[in-house]
Design an enzyme around this catalytic site. Structure first.
Site, PDB file in Angstrom:
ATOM      1  CB  CYS A 128      16.213  -0.970  -0.303  1.00  0.00           C
ATOM      2  SG  CYS A 128      16.366   0.735   0.161  1.00  0.00           S
ATOM      3  CB  ILE A 189       3.030   6.109   1.997  1.00  0.00           C
ATOM      4  CG1 ILE A 189       2.458   7.053   0.948  1.00  0.00           C
ATOM      5  CG2 ILE A 189       1.989   5.649   2.959  1.00  0.00           C
ATOM      6  CD1 ILE A 189       1.330   6.460   0.104  1.00  0.00           C
ATOM      7  CB  THR A 191       6.819   5.762  -4.586  1.00  0.00           C
ATOM      8  OG1 THR A 191       7.923   4.856  -4.508  1.00  0.00           O
ATOM      9  CG2 THR A 191       7.337   7.177  -4.604  1.00  0.00           C
ATOM     10  CB  THR A 264       5.657  14.818  -6.316  1.00  0.00           C
ATOM     11  OG1 THR A 264       6.031  13.448  -6.120  1.00  0.00           O
ATOM     12  CG2 THR A 264       5.337  15.034  -7.775  1.00  0.00           C
TER      13      THR A 264
END
Ligand SMILES: Cc1cc2nc3c(=O)[nH]c(=O)nc-3n(C[C@H](O)[C@H](O)[C@H](O)COP(=O)(O)O)c2cc1C
Length: 301
Positions: A128, A189, A191, A264
């Site tokens: 973030c 990881i 994205t 995903t």
């Protein structure tokens, strides 16, 4: 056949965990299959206050992957505790609360509020932007990683898993900074920053312009980062990025991950994770491996 793995003294019944943001808080997914078959669930990120997220469109398909710019939409940590924990409390699987924030103070506030509830791990989402320091992500460089991890570690009774961003110069240096600041484990990881353009409209496809790339397209990047981090730190690693099958998961284990997360995959195949677990078992049978722990870091180079 033993599929159990240990992370920071907690036993996962198998090494496959649902990745944060792709499994909500579990409730919607519980109509697909028994969630107790999972090694664990990383819950959607929570912040101190409610966030409405980014304007749509916030998802775009790309070759072998997808872009998302959801923007940390969530009801805030207090609502999470009241609304989601009664359901999650009944599950027999390991829970990772994913903590996000715009300032170090926000990360601390959220982590403090999660202390007396039944989550097993805090997963610190440091991808973030740090609003007090020009908006660069906390996870972009070792100094800011060290600062945020050191502060959050002071207030967390649960083991702290630091989730690294691949959008950086030296992933191994970032992992070392997290370990030195007191992290109990690393997950990676998150994205990769990406973008898509609609050439007919001459506009970006995402309203946010750029977003985070995930799915099979990022697996080679993720594997090489997991491998590098495994050489650099001694704390356990949870690997992710494009895992769709049991054999994909085995690649991450061989590169040094103790467990894996699938994100995903859940958006493409809502009942996909049980197939990943079955695929690992199939691989172990084929290769006559009785204990999954034999695979961890077993890459021959
Ligand atoms: C729609 C979407 C939402 C996500 N939300 C979060 C989140 O709230 N917190 C977080 O740490 N990662 C989040 N991620 C990142 C995933 O947990 C994971 O790190 C990344 O997608 C790579 O794994 P995958 O290729 O298996 O999806 C999100 C990913 C997607 C696709």
């Amino acid at each position: 056949m033993n599929l159990k793995v240990d992370i920071c003294g907690k036993t996962l019944k198998n090494p496959v965990i649902a990745a944060s943001g792709c499994f909500g808080f579990g409730r919607e997914m519980s109509i697909q299959y028994d969630l107790n078959t999972l090694g664990g669930i990383a819950l959607k990120a929570v912040t101190a206050q409610k966030r409405i997220g980014n304007p749509p469109p916030r998802i775009a398909e790309t070759p072998s992957g997808m872009l998302n710019a959801v923007g940390l939409q969530n009801s805030g940590v207090d609502q999470f505790i009241v609304k989601e924990m009664p359901f999650l409390d009944k599950l027999d699987t390991i829970l990772f609360a994913n903590v996000a924030g715009s300032t170090i103070e926000e990360y601390i506030e959220v982590t403090e509020k999660l202390q007396n509830i039944a989550v097993d791990f805090i997963e610190l989402n440091i991808s973030c932007p740090n609003v007090k320091e020009g908006g660069n992500a906390f996870g972009a460089e070792p100094d800011t990683i060290y600062k945020v991890v050191k502060q959050v570690k002071k207030v967390s009774k649960q083991p702290l898993i630091v989730k690294l961003s691949p959008n950086t110069v030296d992933i191994a240096a970032n992992a070392v900074a997290a370990q030195e600041a007191g992290a109990d484990g690393i997950s990676l990881i998150n994205t990769l920053i990406g973008m898509s353009v609609d050439v007919d409209r001459k506009r970006p496809i995402l309203a946010n312009i750029s977003g985070g790339l995930s799915g099979p397209a990022i697996k080679p990047v993720a594997l090489s980062m997991v491998y590098k981090v495994a050489q650099a730190v001694s704390i356990p690693i949870i690997g992710m990025g494009g895992i769709m099958t049991g054999r994909d998961a085995v690649e991450f284990l061989l590169c040094g991950a103790t467990a894996v997360m699938c994100g995903t995959l859940n958006l493409i195949e809502p009942d996909g994770i049980p197939n990943v677990i079955a695929g690992i078992e199939e691989y172990m049978t084929q290769h006559k491996i009785d204990d999954i722990n034999e695979l961890i870091g077993g890459l021959i180079v």
